[in-house]
Design a protein around this motif. Structure first.
Motif, mmCIF file in Angstrom:
data_model
loop_
_atom_site.group_PDB
_atom_site.id
_atom_site.type_symbol
_atom_site.label_atom_id
_atom_site.label_comp_id
_atom_site.label_asym_id
_atom_site.label_seq_id
_atom_site.Cartn_x
_atom_site.Cartn_y
_atom_site.Cartn_z
ATOM 1 N N ASP A 175 -36.119 -16.324 8.609
ATOM 2 C CA ASP A 175 -36.964 -17.493 8.802
ATOM 3 C C ASP A 175 -36.089 -18.700 9.114
ATOM 4 O OD1 ASP A 175 -39.310 -16.089 8.301
ATOM 5 O OD2 ASP A 175 -39.179 -16.440 6.140
ATOM 6 N N ASP A 176 -36.312 -19.293 10.287
ATOM 7 C CA ASP A 176 -35.605 -20.504 10.706
ATOM 8 C C ASP A 176 -34.087 -20.372 10.579
ATOM 9 O OD1 ASP A 176 -35.404 -23.123 11.687
ATOM 10 O OD2 ASP A 176 -35.392 -23.968 9.659
ATOM 11 N N PRO A 177 -33.481 -19.352 11.201
ATOM 12 C CA PRO A 177 -32.023 -19.195 11.078
ATOM 13 C C PRO A 177 -31.267 -20.272 11.850
ATOM 14 C CG PRO A 177 -32.878 -17.682 12.724
ATOM 15 C CD PRO A 177 -34.079 -18.329 12.076
ATOM 16 N N LEU A 178 -30.050 -20.533 11.409
ATOM 17 C CA LEU A 178 -29.131 -21.407 12.138
ATOM 18 C C LEU A 178 -28.176 -20.504 12.903
ATOM 19 C CD1 LEU A 178 -27.981 -24.254 12.716
ATOM 20 C CD2 LEU A 178 -26.497 -23.936 10.714
ATOM 21 N N PHE A 179 -28.180 -20.612 14.231
ATOM 22 C CA PHE A 179 -27.323 -19.770 15.053
ATOM 23 C C PHE A 179 -25.868 -20.196 14.920
ATOM 24 C CE2 PHE A 179 -31.205 -19.999 17.990
ATOM 25 C CZ PHE A 179 -31.834 -18.926 17.370
ATOM 26 N N ALA A 180 -24.983 -19.223 14.952
ATOM 27 C CA ALA A 180 -23.550 -19.534 14.969
ATOM 28 C C ALA A 180 -23.207 -20.298 16.240
ATOM 29 C CB ALA A 180 -22.736 -18.245 14.893
ATOM 30 N N ASN A 181 -22.291 -21.252 16.117
ATOM 31 C CA ASN A 181 -21.886 -22.019 17.289
ATOM 32 C C ASN A 181 -21.147 -21.130 18.274
ATOM 33 O OD1 ASN A 181 -21.482 -24.550 18.762
ATOM 34 N ND2 ASN A 181 -19.331 -24.296 18.224
ATOM 35 N N TRP A 182 -21.393 -21.341 19.583
ATOM 36 C CA TRP A 182 -20.673 -20.613 20.624
ATOM 37 C C TRP A 182 -20.227 -21.604 21.688
ATOM 38 C CZ3 TRP A 182 -22.325 -18.440 25.733
ATOM 39 C CH2 TRP A 182 -21.336 -17.590 26.269
ATOM 40 N N ASP A 183 -18.936 -21.768 21.820
ATOM 41 C CA ASP A 183 -18.355 -22.655 22.830
ATOM 42 C C ASP A 183 -17.989 -21.798 24.034
ATOM 43 O OD1 ASP A 183 -16.573 -24.158 24.440
ATOM 44 O OD2 ASP A 183 -15.934 -25.360 22.715
ATOM 45 N N GLN A 184 -18.784 -21.903 25.098
ATOM 46 C CA GLN A 184 -18.579 -21.024 26.248
ATOM 47 C C GLN A 184 -17.249 -21.290 26.942
ATOM 48 O OE1 GLN A 184 -21.996 -21.966 28.726
ATOM 49 N NE2 GLN A 184 -20.859 -23.534 29.831
ATOM 50 N N ASP A 185 -16.792 -22.518 26.932
ATOM 51 C CA ASP A 185 -15.524 -22.830 27.600
ATOM 52 C C ASP A 185 -14.344 -22.287 26.805
ATOM 53 O OD1 ASP A 185 -16.568 -24.537 29.864
ATOM 54 O OD2 ASP A 185 -17.378 -25.627 28.159
ATOM 55 N N ALA A 186 -14.421 -22.398 25.484
ATOM 56 C CA ALA A 186 -13.369 -21.821 24.650
ATOM 57 C C ALA A 186 -13.365 -20.304 24.766
ATOM 58 C CB ALA A 186 -13.571 -22.234 23.190
ATOM 59 N N ALA A 187 -14.561 -19.708 24.852
ATOM 60 C CA ALA A 187 -14.653 -18.251 24.986
ATOM 61 C C ALA A 187 -14.010 -17.777 26.290
ATOM 62 C CB ALA A 187 -16.109 -17.802 24.929
ATOM 63 N N ALA A 188 -14.172 -18.553 27.359
ATOM 64 C CA ALA A 188 -13.583 -18.184 28.643
ATOM 65 C C ALA A 188 -12.062 -18.184 28.582
ATOM 66 C CB ALA A 188 -14.070 -19.127 29.738
ATOM 67 N N LEU A 189 -11.507 -19.158 27.866
ATOM 68 C CA LEU A 189 -10.054 -19.229 27.731
ATOM 69 C C LEU A 189 -9.530 -18.149 26.791
ATOM 70 C CD1 LEU A 189 -9.552 -23.105 27.512
ATOM 71 C CD2 LEU A 189 -8.911 -21.614 29.417
ATOM 72 N N GLU A 190 -10.175 -18.013 25.643
ATOM 73 C CA GLU A 190 -9.711 -17.029 24.663
ATOM 74 C C GLU A 190 -9.856 -15.603 25.186
ATOM 75 O OE1 GLU A 190 -12.054 -17.959 21.264
ATOM 76 O OE2 GLU A 190 -11.122 -19.940 20.982
ATOM 77 N N GLY A 191 -10.908 -15.358 25.963
ATOM 78 C CA GLY A 191 -11.139 -14.030 26.520
ATOM 79 C C GLY A 191 -10.424 -13.794 27.835
ATOM 80 N N ASP A 192 -9.731 -14.826 28.352
ATOM 81 C CA ASP A 192 -9.009 -14.713 29.624
ATOM 82 C C ASP A 192 -9.909 -14.108 30.707
ATOM 83 O OD1 ASP A 192 -6.908 -14.975 31.383
ATOM 84 O OD2 ASP A 192 -5.895 -13.135 30.762
ATOM 85 N N TYR A 193 -11.094 -14.705 30.848
ATOM 86 C CA TYR A 193 -12.061 -14.213 31.826
ATOM 87 C C TYR A 193 -11.443 -14.025 33.214
ATOM 88 C CZ TYR A 193 -16.093 -15.394 28.760
ATOM 89 O OH TYR A 193 -17.027 -15.473 27.749
ATOM 90 N N ALA A 194 -10.537 -14.920 33.577
ATOM 91 C CA ALA A 194 -9.990 -14.924 34.940
ATOM 92 C C ALA A 194 -9.194 -13.672 35.265
ATOM 93 C CB ALA A 194 -9.104 -16.155 35.149
ATOM 94 N N HIS A 195 -8.705 -12.961 34.233
ATOM 95 C CA HIS A 195 -7.861 -11.782 34.472
ATOM 96 C C HIS A 195 -8.472 -10.491 33.929
ATOM 97 C CE1 HIS A 195 -4.942 -15.222 34.631
ATOM 98 N NE2 HIS A 195 -4.688 -14.613 35.772
#
Length: 200
Positions: A101-121
């Motif tokens: 009931d009425d959960p608070l979603f975990a924060n997700w920073d898409q730009d940080a995820a792109a860097l940490e996940g090395d999307y480009a490679h």
């Protein structure tokens, strides 16, 4: 004597973080991609996601998939990796909203995820396979939503409040908008991105 240590892969320029609050698309059409989120029914989300998957696989199969159109715009590969993770994040959020009931979603920073996940490679075929699996999973979860659950609510870490219905609308805009972002050329019509949804 030569150094046998491989040189590190060149790092792409940092993307300027997108700090806009895109929740406005819930009340008005997106002027960039033409998507009308307010018209989307929960029952249509799963089919629309499945309809996008062949297009994403085609995008990730392009020979220039890792090339950025300019230094500060994501490549199709980076967009594909982002959408794969969008599928995963919204699958988790939908699951949470349906059991709490009425959960608070975990924060997700898409730009940080792109860097940490090395999307480009990342490996394009692997991203295509992962994107398809994640897309089918989130589509199935939306398919299974009972009409009586469409009004259940949850909150994002910045205070934005969503119901199952508006979560699906907001989520599907992201998928469609990024297909618009990766169309082959600026003049190419965005065919097929709107399967099962309404555009104008």
């Amino acid at each position: 004597m030569t150094d046998s240590t491989a040189a590190p892969a060149p790092q792409p320029d940092r993307i300027v973080p997108d700090t806009k609050d895109w929740t406005w698309v819930l009340s008005e059409p997106c002027p960039e991609c033409g998507f009308v989120a307010a018209d989307v029914e929960v029952a249509a989300v799963g089919e629309a996601v499945r309809g996008s998957l062949p297009r994403w696989r085609a995008v990730l199969g392009r020979p220039d998939v890792a090339a950025r159109p300019d230094p500060r715009t994501w490549s199709p590969l980076e967009y594909g990796a982002h959408v794969r993770d969008v599928f995963r994040v919204f699958d988790e959020r939908l699951a949470l909203i349906l059991i709490e009931d009425d959960p608070l979603f975990a924060n997700w920073d898409q730009d940080a995820a792109a860097l940490e996940g090395d999307y480009a490679h990342q490996d394009p075929p692997a991203v295509a396979d992962e994107l398809e699996r994640a897309g089918r999973a989130v589509a199935a979860r939306f398919d299974a939503v009972a009409p009586s659950d469409e009004g259940r609510g949850g909150r994002r870490s910045n205070g934005s409040v969503f119901t199952v219905r508006t979560l699906g609308q907001y989520f599907l805009h992201d998928v469609v908008h990024h297909l618009h972002d990766v169309r082959a050329s600026p003049g190419e019509p965005d065919r097929g991105a709107d399967r099962g949804v309404t555009r104008r």
